[in-house]
Structures are given as structure tokens and as C-alpha cells.
Design an enzyme around this catalytic site. Structure first.
Site, short mmCIF file in Angstrom:
data_model
loop_
_atom_site.label_atom_id
_atom_site.label_comp_id
_atom_site.label_asym_id
_atom_site.label_seq_id
_atom_site.Cartn_x
_atom_site.Cartn_y
_atom_site.Cartn_z
CG HIS A 11 -1.88 1.04 1.33
ND1 HIS A 11 -1.83 2.05 2.26
CD2 HIS A 11 -2.98 1.30 0.58
CE1 HIS A 11 -2.85 2.86 2.11
NE2 HIS A 11 -3.57 2.43 1.09
CG HIS A 53 -3.55 9.48 -0.14
ND1 HIS A 53 -4.19 10.38 0.69
CD2 HIS A 53 -4.31 8.37 -0.14
CE1 HIS A 53 -5.28 9.83 1.18
NE2 HIS A 53 -5.39 8.60 0.69
O1 G3P Z 1 -6.02 0.53 -1.26
C1 G3P Z 1 -7.19 1.28 -1.05
C2 G3P Z 1 -6.90 2.35 -0.06
O2 G3P Z 1 -5.67 2.92 -0.39
C3 G3P Z 1 -7.95 3.37 0.00
O3 G3P Z 1 -7.72 4.37 0.92
O4 G3P Z 1 -7.12 6.66 1.50
O5 G3P Z 1 -5.40 4.89 1.58
O6 G3P Z 1 -6.24 5.71 -0.59
P1 G3P Z 1 -6.58 5.47 0.83
CA CA Z 2 -5.12 4.35 -2.15
#
Ligand code: G3P
Ligand code: CA
Length: 238
Positions: A11, A53
Site C-alpha cells: 500500500h 495521495h
Molecule cells: O487501497 C485502497 C486504499 O488505499 C484506499 O484508501 O485513502 O489509503 O487511498 P486510501
Molecule cells: Ca489508495
């Protein structure tokens, strides 16, 4: 218990240990044996897709301002490594990350962020970017419209509809996978089967995902999560 362990998706890279969305974070994730990589994408003012992000660069760089208000060249003047105690790092373009994933034969999960000015432009640019790489990509978004739009452009590319609260209806046909947050899985374990679940770092959550037949598990700590899955550890085992 399902026989198949979830695929481990890094992630924002190995973002527990390296600044998120930097090349260093993705290279570490690859060394740690992640099965796939996750990133968020936004468009710069001059139409480049970059892996950031937030709407602004304030949290993850030494600079300030909205990604969409800056050109790629302007973004490149800011350091995206120091805020996390990392080496200096340039903003990462999707193009570079696509190349890295393709070179390593890893699946790349690309999340388009909404709402943004320019609406569907980000999905169109993503479809174009994917055409330039032989990569196993998956498109994701919290926006139903964005997933629908992208599926029309690239029906061959799998999609995930992310969600952080319970749906009042069933998964739409244009979404290949459901993408619940792990907080939903804790309360409704039945949501896990075959799903993409995020963001799973806690040992109890890793065990729950394995137990519930989750297909893709997004974690900030791929090495530790892989170890827990491989050794089939219970939450109380270190
Ligand atoms: O992998 C999905 C997740 O990343 C969604 O939340 O806010 O971390 O992009 P966010
Ligand atoms: Ca994400």
C-alpha cells in the site's frame, strides 16, 4: 479455512518503512516479496499522472499547494522523502511505476482519486498510460462513476470498487472486485470472500483476512504481513 492465502499488495509501497509513493518505498516492497503494488494517482496541471495521495503536497513533501495546480516540472522541485526521514526523493510519475511493475512482473493497483477538477480526465489518461506498458494492472476508485467510466474505456482491465461504509445495494457489474476497508470486515466478516481489503497491518486483521478468503490484502508492511500469512500465525503469536 481457505487454502489460498491472500495476495500481499504493498500500500503506497512499503510505506511503513519508507516515504509513501516514492521509488524507495516500491523497491523495498519488491525486495520484501510483495505480490502487488498499490498507488494513488492525480493529474498535474500539464496532464501528467503522478502518485500522490492527498489533494495537496503539504503532508508528503517539503512544499505546499495542490497537485492539480502545478506542472510536473514544478512538482519535481520538491522533496518527497525528508518528511518521513527518508533520502531525498522526486515525485513519482505513474509512468515510472508502471515500468517498475512491468519489469518485475507484479500487479499494479492504481487508484484514481475523486472528486477532482476535470472529472473523467484522470481515467482517460490512465487508460492511455496503460496502453504504453505490458503490465498486469487493476483500476480502483471510491467513485462509482470513475470505475464505470474506466470500465467502458478498458473492459479488459479488472476494477475494484472501494468502499468505507456499507453499500445499500449489490456490487455493480462493472466492478470486478469489491474493496471494503478492513474496519467493515471486522463487523461483517462475510464481506471478505474474494475481495480486495485495505489497509491491513494489525495481526488480528491479517488473520481475519486469511480466514475469510480475502483475495488481495493491501498493507503498509508487506514483509511482516507476508511472514504472518506464510507461518499462519494467530494474532497473539509474535
Ligand atoms: O487501497 C485502497 C486504499 O488505499 C484506499 O484508501 O485513502 O489509503 O487511498 P486510501
Ligand atoms: Ca489508495
Amino acid at each position: 479455512m481457505p487454502d489460498v492465502s491472500p495476495e500481499v499488495v504493498a500500500h503506497r509501497g512499503a510505506s511503513a518503512l519508507r516515504p509513501e509513493h516514492t521509488l524507495a518505498a516500491y523497491e523495498l516492497a519488491l525486495r520484501q516479496g510483495a505480490d502487488g503494488l498499490e498507488c494513488d494517482v492525480r493529474l498535474t496541471r500539464d496532464d501528467h499522472l503522478v502518485c500522490v495521495h492527498d489533494r495537496t503536497i503539504d503532508r508528503t513533501s517539503g512544499g505546499t499547494g495542490a497537485v492539480g495546480a502545478m506542472t510536473l516540472e514544478q512538482l519535481r522541485r520538491h522533496d518527497f522523502g525528508a518528511w518521513h526521514g527518508g533520502e531525498p526523493a522526486e515525485v513519482l510519475t505513474l509512468d515510472v511505476l508502471l515500468g517498475l511493475a512491468a519489469d518485475h512482473g507484479k500487479r499494479l493497483f492504481v487508484e484514481t482519486k475523486h472528486p477532482v477538477r476535470g472529472g473523467g480526465r484522470v481515467e482517460r489518461r490512465l487508460a492511455e498510460a496503460l496502453a504504453g506498458h505490458r503490465v498486469d494492472a487493476v483500476m480502483m476508485s471510491f467513485s462509482v462513476l470513475a470505475v464505470h467510466r474506466f470500465k467502458r474505456l478498458r473492459p479488459d482491465v479488472p476494477t475494484v470498487l472501494l468502499y468505507d461504509r456499507l453499500w445499500p445495494r449489490t456490487k455493480p457489474r462493472f466492478a470486478d472486485y469489491a474493496g471494503p476497508g478492513v474496519h467493515l470486515l471486522r463487523r461483517h466478516p462475510g464481506l471478505g470472500a474474494g475481495a480486495y481489503v485495505w489497509t491491513v497491518d494489525d495481526p488480528a486483521d491479517v488473520a481475519l483476512c486469511r480466514e475469510r478468503g480475502v483475495r488481495f490484502l493491501a498493507t503498509n508492511n508487506p514483509e511482516e504481513t507476508r511472514r504472518r500469512l506464510a507461518d499462519n500465525l494467530t494474532p497473539d503469536q509474535p
